[in-house]
Design a protein around this motif. Sequence first.
Motif, PDB file in Angstrom:
ATOM      1  N   VAL A   1      -3.237  -1.130  -6.812  1.00 41.53           N
ATOM      2  CA  VAL A   1      -4.461  -0.685  -6.121  1.00 41.53           C
ATOM      3  C   VAL A   1      -4.808  -1.651  -4.990  1.00 41.53           C
ATOM      4  O   VAL A   1      -5.982  -1.946  -4.751  1.00 41.53           O
ATOM      5  CB  VAL A   1      -5.630  -0.573  -7.123  1.00 41.53           C
ATOM      6  CG1 VAL A   1      -5.412   0.588  -8.081  1.00 41.53           C
ATOM      7  CG2 VAL A   1      -5.826  -1.886  -7.892  1.00 41.53           C
TER       8      VAL A   1
ATOM      9  N   SER B   1       0.839  -1.201   0.000  1.00 35.54           N
ATOM     10  CA  SER B   1       0.000   0.000   0.000  1.00 35.54           C
ATOM     11  C   SER B   1       0.875   1.253   0.000  1.00 35.54           C
ATOM     12  O   SER B   1       2.019   1.221   0.473  1.00 35.54           O
ATOM     13  CB  SER B   1      -0.923   0.001   1.219  1.00 35.54           C
ATOM     14  OG  SER B   1      -1.737  -1.166   1.236  1.00 35.54           O
TER      15      SER B   1
ATOM     16  N   PRO C   1      -7.279  -0.119  -2.026  1.00 36.95           N
ATOM     17  CA  PRO C   1      -8.692   0.005  -2.417  1.00 36.95           C
ATOM     18  C   PRO C   1      -9.378  -1.343  -2.620  1.00 36.95           C
ATOM     19  O   PRO C   1     -10.543  -1.514  -2.239  1.00 36.95           O
ATOM     20  CB  PRO C   1      -8.637   0.803  -3.722  1.00 36.95           C
ATOM     21  CG  PRO C   1      -7.356   1.563  -3.640  1.00 36.95           C
ATOM     22  CD  PRO C   1      -6.404   0.671  -2.919  1.00 36.95           C
TER      23      PRO C   1
END
Length: 393
Positions: free
Chosen positions: A369, A317, A372
């Motif tokens: 990603v 992340s 998310p």
Amino acid sequence: MLRIALLSVLDGQSDPRKVPAPFRRLAGARLVERQLDIALAAGCESIACLVNVVGREVMDLQHRAEAAGARFIAIREPRKLSGLVTASDELLVIAPGILPDDEVILRHLAKPFILAFPEDPAINRGYERIDAHFAWAGALLTKGNAVETLAQLPGDIDAPSALLRIALQSGMRTVPLETRLLEEHIWLRDPSPEELAFREKSWVSGHADVAAFTAPGLAIAERMGVRLAQDTIGGRLPRILALSAALSGLLALSSAIGGWLLPAFGLAILAALLFAMEEVVRRVSNAGQVKPRVPPLIQAITILFDPLLVILIALASPEDTGWLRLFVPAILFGLLHLGDRISVPRWRRSYADRVLLTVMLLPAVILGVTQPVVAVLSLAILVTLFLTSGPRD
């Protein structure tokens, strides 16, 4: 009142080149060890075993019994049973070389019994005749006072057969069994290698308890494990799979710390796959045991695997997300564990499917990603909890 089991490793076969029937193997354990498992499941607190010598096989049997919390006594003379069994006790007798069906034994424990098959086809299969219509199936439950009569007989008697005759003379009930147990090789006596191979296949499939395809990752991994179990059961395969899973997990963590996120998640998928395969192989290997031992390595992997995935997700992340790097994946795994606890049984393994989860995270890592996607998965799992949870008490 205690329940005591009488087993025997004495084998009357004339060919010394053959493995004695009690020591032939089914699914990684000797037949006498399978008898022991049935006795322990039947609530026997002490195990008496008739032996000629205390060899390695008998020592292994003793360790298996004591690991389950039972007392084990090896005896050479049947009359020594009188010092172990009182008149108020119950004695479960299983003849040497017999592999009974455990469900049948456990179903008839309410009162003493003699299990029997119709004389046709049992007599032709070597079972001992007890009257014009029946042959002894090789298992009985009798009162302890039968041992007093046994002690008055010569010391070289066949103790299981003698106890059978004593039980018959006392008018004990005979319970007829279905011949299907013989025809389908569920109940075995002095089994041949072909009979053992056939029984082993049904044993593996009956105890594997593989996941349904509502947990597709586990379903595929566990079916792979079953295939391996059928070929290598009883060996070191569970340990090899566990060590491989642990090594893959460590390499995944090292790769992620070094910035190689894609290989890290690839190794995490491999670790999840190997761990799921190990679980089903170990489940088959331990089938029938009352208190199977869970290796410390497996306990460690079970505890640490989810934290490993949390760390991998955090490292994948963006750094500027701060504490959310850990918070979001922690919420995901918290919801997965909640689903594993409160959902109806049909869906519980879906929440435990770490193989599918790690596969789903891999594209997110490639596209950058991860966080998310983990957040969306958390929301999706929260919604499913309302759909799959069981009724409230």
